[in-house]
Design a protein around this motif. Structure first.
Motif, PDB file in Angstrom:
ATOM      1  N   TYR A 132       0.782  -1.241   0.000  1.00  0.00           N
ATOM      2  CA  TYR A 132       0.000   0.000   0.000  1.00  0.00           C
ATOM      3  C   TYR A 132       0.813   1.291   0.000  1.00  0.00           C
ATOM      4  O   TYR A 132       0.299   2.327  -0.394  1.00  0.00           O
ATOM      5  CB  TYR A 132      -0.978   0.006   1.181  1.00  0.00           C
ATOM      6  N   ARG A 135       0.818   3.182  -3.336  1.00  0.00           N
ATOM      7  CA  ARG A 135      -0.439   3.376  -4.057  1.00  0.00           C
ATOM      8  C   ARG A 135      -0.961   4.798  -3.847  1.00  0.00           C
ATOM      9  O   ARG A 135      -0.489   5.518  -2.976  1.00  0.00           O
ATOM     10  CB  ARG A 135      -1.492   2.378  -3.571  1.00  0.00           C
ATOM     11  N   ARG A 138      -7.006   6.943  -4.607  1.00  0.00           N
ATOM     12  CA  ARG A 138      -8.134   6.440  -5.418  1.00  0.00           C
ATOM     13  C   ARG A 138      -8.066   4.929  -5.618  1.00  0.00           C
ATOM     14  O   ARG A 138      -9.056   4.313  -6.009  1.00  0.00           O
ATOM     15  CB  ARG A 138      -8.167   7.146  -6.780  1.00  0.00           C
ATOM     16  N   GLN A 139      -6.920   4.317  -5.363  1.00  0.00           N
ATOM     17  CA  GLN A 139      -6.788   2.868  -5.538  1.00  0.00           C
ATOM     18  C   GLN A 139      -7.210   2.101  -4.290  1.00  0.00           C
ATOM     19  O   GLN A 139      -7.103   0.877  -4.258  1.00  0.00           O
ATOM     20  CB  GLN A 139      -5.330   2.525  -5.883  1.00  0.00           C
ATOM     21  N   LEU A 140      -7.663   2.820  -3.275  1.00  0.00           N
ATOM     22  CA  LEU A 140      -8.083   2.177  -2.029  1.00  0.00           C
ATOM     23  C   LEU A 140      -9.583   2.340  -1.828  1.00  0.00           C
ATOM     24  O   LEU A 140     -10.165   3.331  -2.286  1.00  0.00           O
ATOM     25  CB  LEU A 140      -7.352   2.808  -0.840  1.00  0.00           C
ATOM     26  N   SER A 141     -10.180   1.378  -1.154  1.00  0.00           N
ATOM     27  CA  SER A 141     -11.600   1.501  -0.806  1.00  0.00           C
ATOM     28  C   SER A 141     -11.776   2.598   0.239  1.00  0.00           C
ATOM     29  O   SER A 141     -10.805   3.046   0.863  1.00  0.00           O
ATOM     30  CB  SER A 141     -12.118   0.178  -0.244  1.00  0.00           C
ATOM     31  N   GLY A 143     -13.029   2.356   3.181  1.00  0.00           N
ATOM     32  CA  GLY A 143     -12.584   1.865   4.491  1.00  0.00           C
ATOM     33  C   GLY A 143     -11.073   1.904   4.627  1.00  0.00           C
ATOM     34  O   GLY A 143     -10.529   2.252   5.688  1.00  0.00           O
ATOM     35  N   GLN A 144     -10.404   1.551   3.544  1.00  0.00           N
ATOM     36  CA  GLN A 144      -8.938   1.574   3.583  1.00  0.00           C
ATOM     37  C   GLN A 144      -8.418   3.009   3.666  1.00  0.00           C
ATOM     38  O   GLN A 144      -7.462   3.290   4.383  1.00  0.00           O
ATOM     39  CB  GLN A 144      -8.373   0.878   2.340  1.00  0.00           C
ATOM     40  N   ARG A 147      -8.569   4.147   7.132  1.00  0.00           N
ATOM     41  CA  ARG A 147      -7.469   3.633   7.953  1.00  0.00           C
ATOM     42  C   ARG A 147      -6.208   4.451   7.727  1.00  0.00           C
ATOM     43  O   ARG A 147      -5.441   4.688   8.658  1.00  0.00           O
ATOM     44  CB  ARG A 147      -7.180   2.175   7.604  1.00  0.00           C
ATOM     45  N   THR A 174     -19.241  -2.115   6.864  1.00  0.00           N
ATOM     46  CA  THR A 174     -17.805  -1.856   7.019  1.00  0.00           C
ATOM     47  C   THR A 174     -17.546  -1.039   8.275  1.00  0.00           C
ATOM     48  O   THR A 174     -16.579  -1.264   8.994  1.00  0.00           O
ATOM     49  CB  THR A 174     -17.263  -1.104   5.786  1.00  0.00           C
ATOM     50  N   ARG A 177     -17.138  -3.036  11.383  1.00  0.00           N
ATOM     51  CA  ARG A 177     -15.846  -3.718  11.458  1.00  0.00           C
ATOM     52  C   ARG A 177     -14.740  -2.721  11.837  1.00  0.00           C
ATOM     53  O   ARG A 177     -13.876  -3.020  12.650  1.00  0.00           O
ATOM     54  CB  ARG A 177     -15.532  -4.393  10.122  1.00  0.00           C
TER      55      ARG A 177
HETATM   56  P1  ADP Z   1     -12.446  -2.256   3.216  1.00  0.00           P
HETATM   57  O1  ADP Z   1     -13.114  -3.299   4.022  1.00  0.00           O
HETATM   58  O2  ADP Z   1     -11.101  -1.899   3.694  1.00  0.00           O
HETATM   59  O3  ADP Z   1     -13.305  -1.061   2.962  1.00  0.00           O
HETATM   60  P2  ADP Z   1     -13.312  -3.381   0.757  1.00  0.00           P
HETATM   61  O4  ADP Z   1     -13.936  -4.640   1.276  1.00  0.00           O
HETATM   62  O5  ADP Z   1     -14.159  -2.241   0.391  1.00  0.00           O
HETATM   63  O6  ADP Z   1     -12.178  -2.915   1.809  1.00  0.00           O
HETATM   64  O7  ADP Z   1     -12.363  -3.734  -0.474  1.00  0.00           O
HETATM   65  C1  ADP Z   1     -11.853  -5.033  -0.649  1.00  0.00           C
HETATM   66  C2  ADP Z   1     -10.733  -5.011  -1.658  1.00  0.00           C
HETATM   67  O8  ADP Z   1     -11.112  -4.321  -2.853  1.00  0.00           O
HETATM   68  C3  ADP Z   1      -9.499  -4.306  -1.118  1.00  0.00           C
HETATM   69  O9  ADP Z   1      -8.388  -5.198  -1.235  1.00  0.00           O
HETATM   70  C4  ADP Z   1      -9.324  -3.098  -2.002  1.00  0.00           C
HETATM   71  O10 ADP Z   1      -7.940  -2.926  -2.326  1.00  0.00           O
HETATM   72  C5  ADP Z   1     -10.127  -3.375  -3.219  1.00  0.00           C
HETATM   73  N1  ADP Z   1     -10.783  -2.139  -3.657  1.00  0.00           N
HETATM   74  C6  ADP Z   1     -11.898  -1.589  -3.136  1.00  0.00           C
HETATM   75  N2  ADP Z   1     -12.228  -0.452  -3.788  1.00  0.00           N
HETATM   76  C7  ADP Z   1     -11.281  -0.266  -4.731  1.00  0.00           C
HETATM   77  C8  ADP Z   1     -11.027   0.724  -5.725  1.00  0.00           C
HETATM   78  N3  ADP Z   1     -11.842   1.780  -5.884  1.00  0.00           N
HETATM   79  N4  ADP Z   1      -9.945   0.577  -6.502  1.00  0.00           N
HETATM   80  C9  ADP Z   1      -9.125  -0.468  -6.349  1.00  0.00           C
HETATM   81  N5  ADP Z   1      -9.297  -1.446  -5.441  1.00  0.00           N
HETATM   82  C10 ADP Z   1     -10.349  -1.344  -4.641  1.00  0.00           C
END
Ligand code: ADP
Ligand code: ADP
Length: 231
Positions: A132, A135, A138-141, A143-144, A147, A174, A177
């Motif tokens: 991570y 990255r 925008r590549q993370l959800s 929830g991520q 964090r 989410t 959690r």
């Molecule tokens: P979280 O529980 O942390 O919110 P999610 O369950 O929403 O995570 O996401 C699960 C997986 O999908 C993660 O590994 C995340 O990297 C990927 N993901 C979610 N949204 C995106 C996005 N917009 N672009 C790329 N990957 C994503």
């Protein structure tokens, strides 16, 4: 001795007639989570922002571990108070690592110390550093990203964390959690936390204390969830 003490704090915004916060006295014990709850517009965010001097009170004083915050310089205040908000506010063109490193960079930490700290924080909030750190947000959800926001707030190991509806924009499943994870995290870090929410369930679940704000920015109650629910 409280970690944060608000004494006779009032705030009236310029050009406003009614006070946003009125005669607030609040002593927040060290190592506890205090949840600020109450209807919209009753001064929760204003109170939080006065603690790290994003807003100056009209009257009263605020002590941070015994020090008047007006005597603490801006960098020192950044080191001692972490701040996490709802619209995480990650810089889209910065990597996750660079986003977390914002305050350490301002404080002039050397590169190796920053790199080690970023990885430690990513690990702490449950994101694999290798995967991570480079990255972009925008590549993370959602929830991520949240964090990452918490990791950024913790970057300089502040004694106090101010959190303004940090989980407000996350879907309900989410969010549950993340709340559980947050409580586990607090077991390890034991920060003094002030946490704004409008969700009573969240306040009861996370709070050691609940501060109930009412109309006119008046603090109505400040007590344990058990006491709040039965009185
Ligand atoms: P979280 O529980 O942390 O919110 P999610 O369950 O929403 O995570 O996401 C699960 C997986 O999908 C993660 O590994 C995340 O990297 C990927 N993901 C979610 N949204 C995106 C996005 N917009 N672009 C790329 N990957 C994503
Ligand atoms: P809450 O966080 O409980 O929703 P706020 O602290 O945001 O409440 O707002 C308290 C009161 O102060 C509200 O009446 C709001 O409209 C007013 N207020 C907040 N920010 C400003 C500002 N920058 N200028 C003028 N009035 C403001």
């Amino acid at each position: 001795k409280p970690m944060i003490a608000l004494e006779g704090i009032s705030k009236t915004y310029p050009k406003s007639t009614a006070p946003a916060v009125q005669e607030l006295d609040l002593h927040v014990p060290e190592g506890t989570i205090s949840m600020f709850i109450g209807p919209s517009g009753c001064g929760k965010t204003t109170t939080l922002k006065m603690m790290n001097r994003l807003i100056e009170p009209t009257t009263g004083r605020i002590l941070l571990d015994g020090d008047d915050v007006t005597d603490v310089n801006a960098d020192e205040l950044r080191r001692r108070i972490g701040y996490v908000i709802q619209q995480v506010g990650l810089f889209p063109h910065f990597t996750i690592g660079d986003n977390i490193a914002v305050v350490p960079r301002i404080l002039g930490w050397d590169r190796n110390r920053i790199t080690a700290r970023v990885d430690e924080l990513l690990h702490l909030v449950g994101l694999e550093p290798k995967t991570y750190r480079d990255r972009y947000p925008r590549q993370l959800s959602g929830g991520q990203q949240q964090r990452v926001g918490v990791a950024r707030g913790l970057a300089a190991d502040p004694s106090v964390m101010l959190m303004d509806e940090p989980f407000g924009a996350i879907d309900p499943i989410t969010r549950e959690r993340i709340q559980d994870e947050f409580l586990e995290l607090q077991q390890q870090i034991a920060k003094t936390i002030c946490f704004v929410t409008h969700d009573l369930t969240e306040a009861v679940k996370l709070g050691d204390r609940i501060a109930v704000f009412g109309p006119g920015g008046k603090l109505q109650q400040y007590d344990t969830p058990d006491m709040i629910l039965t009185h």
